[in-house]
Design an enzyme around this catalytic site. Sequence first.
Site: not given
Ligand code: 13P
Length: 265
Positions: A10, A12, A100, A102, A173, A179, A219
């Site tokens: 992903n 982003k 997701h 976010e 997740e 992150g 992560s």
């Molecule tokens: P990270 O791998 O940067 O922690 O992000 C995970 C994520 O949100 C994947 O959709």
Amino acid sequence: MSRKKIIAGNWKLNMNQAETQSFLNEVSKKLNQNDLTQVQALVCPTFTSLATAATAIKESGLTIALGAQNFSQHKSGAYTGEINTEMLKEIGVTHVLVGHSERREHFSEDDSIINDKVKTGIEAGLQVILCCGESEATRESGETDAWVAGQIEAGIKGLELNDFASRITIAYEPIWAIGTGKVCDSAEANRVIKVIRAKLAELLDQTTADATSILYGGSVKSSNIDEIMGQSDIDGALVGGASIKVEEFPALVASAAREASKTVA
Ligand code: 13P
């Protein structure tokens, strides 16, 4: 039970077209097509980089799938700024992320919107990756299992069993692990994923639950992927930060392929 192993990147809000092109050129030199027959590798760039990614993947000759991070639950009409599933399919998109954290947090996507998007994605013939996960506060209050099970129930509401079979992947997740570098303990991630699978069995049936790939995200990187992939119920990873690093993405795919060959053996 051997389920499809998946490594999904992903991206982003990262990587313009030029960066997408050069990333995929570099990554394709490091990816091994043998690994890609055992593992579904997927990249989810931004909307404006999708077409560039589609061309780069085609030129590489490798089996990498293309996913979108978002789409509209509407088919057409007065929805300024939106993109529909047909527009994505026209570019070569086969997968979509839905729910997701976010999107839930920053764009106010609630369970009802997420359920509409899951249905829209399925109707369009796309593979849907439905995300779920608890906040730190939910975890601390001991409500993780009920929270995550509730998100899954709301997300797949109204779907037929046939819709589900091999069309939906779940990604667990935990928000506090996204992150932050704070990866969820792999045994604990496996435990929550078992809770999700039990919920799928309750809502659908055991065979469908056993056949559904469930990914972990938060992560994930090359230094922890082996341990994550070694868990009984974790079928892959949804990866943010590490998925846009040229050295990391192929290493994640290779780890999943090693695990897939063990399952087959
Ligand atoms: P990270 O791998 O940067 O922690 O992000 C995970 C994520 O949100 C994947 O959709």
